[in-house]
Design an enzyme around this catalytic site. Structure first.
Site, PDB file in Angstrom:
ATOM      1  N   ASN A   1      73.287 -68.374 -54.507  1.00 26.56           N
ATOM      2  CA  ASN A   1      72.027 -67.648 -53.833  1.00 26.56           C
ATOM      3  C   ASN A   1      71.989 -66.850 -53.161  1.00 26.56           C
ATOM      4  O   ASN A   1      71.104 -67.654 -51.864  1.00 26.56           O
ATOM      5  CB  ASN A   1      70.687 -68.155 -55.100  1.00 26.56           C
ATOM      6  CG  ASN A   1      69.466 -66.985 -55.296  1.00 26.56           C
ATOM      7  OD1 ASN A   1      69.383 -66.554 -54.916  1.00 26.56           O
ATOM      8  ND2 ASN A   1      69.120 -67.299 -56.363  1.00 26.56           N
TER       9      ASN A   1
ATOM     10  N   CYS B   1      66.012 -60.069 -54.100  1.00 28.73           N
ATOM     11  CA  CYS B   1      67.157 -60.255 -54.806  1.00 28.73           C
ATOM     12  C   CYS B   1      68.359 -59.018 -56.075  1.00 28.73           C
ATOM     13  O   CYS B   1      69.273 -58.533 -55.878  1.00 28.73           O
ATOM     14  CB  CYS B   1      67.478 -60.798 -55.894  1.00 28.73           C
ATOM     15  SG  CYS B   1      66.248 -63.283 -55.377  1.00 28.73           S
TER      16      CYS B   1
ATOM     17  N   HIS C   1      73.111 -60.848 -60.530  1.00 33.41           N
ATOM     18  CA  HIS C   1      72.269 -61.120 -59.205  1.00 33.41           C
ATOM     19  C   HIS C   1      72.174 -62.974 -59.897  1.00 33.41           C
ATOM     20  O   HIS C   1      72.398 -63.393 -61.055  1.00 33.41           O
ATOM     21  CB  HIS C   1      70.652 -61.377 -59.527  1.00 33.41           C
ATOM     22  CG  HIS C   1      70.683 -62.522 -57.692  1.00 33.41           C
ATOM     23  ND1 HIS C   1      70.582 -62.186 -57.132  1.00 33.41           N
ATOM     24  CD2 HIS C   1      69.533 -62.673 -58.751  1.00 33.41           C
ATOM     25  CE1 HIS C   1      69.881 -63.728 -56.569  1.00 33.41           C
ATOM     26  NE2 HIS C   1      68.958 -63.658 -57.572  1.00 33.41           N
TER      27      HIS C   1
END
Length: 314
Positions: free
Chosen positions: A270, A114, A240
């Site tokens: 995500n 990530c 993020h």
């Protein structure tokens, strides 16, 4: 020959056309729209059907390159951040270079999950400063749907697919750098893991939440301090897109005006390494951040790794 710094010329992004809503997921697992929104803040996400990681990376890169004013012949470095590419060789960066007609460029993939785009951006900045490159394509691309267990309601409601890309170039003599010093590191843990030959994503949600809310504010403030920018002066904040219940408290903790906070997770889910460039590209496209304004990027997650820097919006 080294140069004083680098800057971002343009962004581009790509998302698959297939939209999967919370109601769609409720037909697959024991969940519902209220449950998902209350825990992660997601309303819908994009899922790729035929597109590969390299396809999505190439589409985003093509868009960024077209907006930059450069051509494929100008690019001498391609970096792709991804943790979900099934194909190992040729790597995604080489596949993107081939698709765009980039010849002779250094090309490599990078996996810090990530935080990948922030790591890749820092590597491009360092290469340009050292004189090893002059114009770079930096891409975050993920097809997390192919490593998601669609019977596990704790993970299948979170992850999605997409790509974002930036064109990074050397600054002119006397020009202020457009990419600030990186603050990066790791706290090794298997709280988020993709392991094995045919893996699924697994994560310990509460452990990740505690780690992110404890570590990410420190990284964000350190990145601002290194760049000489106060959080209140930021034109944008793009963390993020892990969980809305993480990024909103994070913005409050570091003193960012909520008006400049990206909440792309609501409509995109995500997308790991793709989430930061995807979200910022969309903010720029909508005119939500002004050219030249400082934008704080903070990646965190799988590994557990983290990285952040302040960049000037192209």
């Amino acid at each position: 020959m080294s140069v004083s710094g680098s800057k971002i010329l343009a962004f581009g992004h790509y998302q698959p056309s297939r939209v999967v809503t919370n109601d769609d997921l409720a037909q697959m697992v024991d969940t519902n729209d209220e449950w998902i929104q209350s825990r992660v803040g997601i309303k819908e996400r994009r899922i790729a059907d035929t597109e590969t990681v390299a396809d999505m990376a190439g589409f985003a890169a093509e868009k960024a390159l077209a907006a930059s004013g450069l051509t494929a012949a100008d690019i001498d470095l391609v970096i792709v951040a991804t943790c979900s590419s099934i194909d190992r060789s040729p790597n995604v960066a080489c596949r993107v270079a081939d698709k765009l007609g980039v010849a002779g460029a250094a090309a490599f993939d990078l996996n810090t999950a990530c935080s990948g785009f922030s790591y890749a951006l820092a590597n491009a900045d360092h290469a340009i400063r050292a004189g090893a490159a002059r114009h770079a394509l930096v891409i975050g691309a993920e097809k997390l749907s192919q490593i998601t267990d669609w019977s596990d309601r704790s993970t299948c409601v979170i992850f999605a697919d997409g790509a974002g890309a930036a064109v990074v170039s050397a600054t002119a003599e006397g020009e202020e750098p457009g990419i600030g010093p990186v603050v990066w590191g790791s706290e090794p843990s298997d709280a988020i893991a993709i392991e094995g030959w045919q893996p699924y994503i697994v994560q310990e949600g509460q452990k990740v939440f505690r780690w992110a809310t404890g570590t990410a504010p420190q990284v964000a403030l350190a990145a601002c301090e290194k760049a000489g920018v106060a959080p209140g002066d930021l034109g944008g904040f793009v963390p993020h897109q892990a969980n809305l219940r993480i990024i909103e408290p994070l913005a409050r903790k570091i003193g960012v005006d909520p008006a400049v906070l990206s909440r792309d997770i609501v409509e995109s889910g995500n997308t790991s390494a793709a989430s930061i460039p995807l979200a910022l590209s969309k903010m720029i496209e909508r005119g939500e951040v002004k050219s030249g304004s400082p934008v704080l990027l903070v990646g965190f997650g799988g590994g557990l790794t983290y990285a952040g820097q302040v960049v000037r919006c192209p």
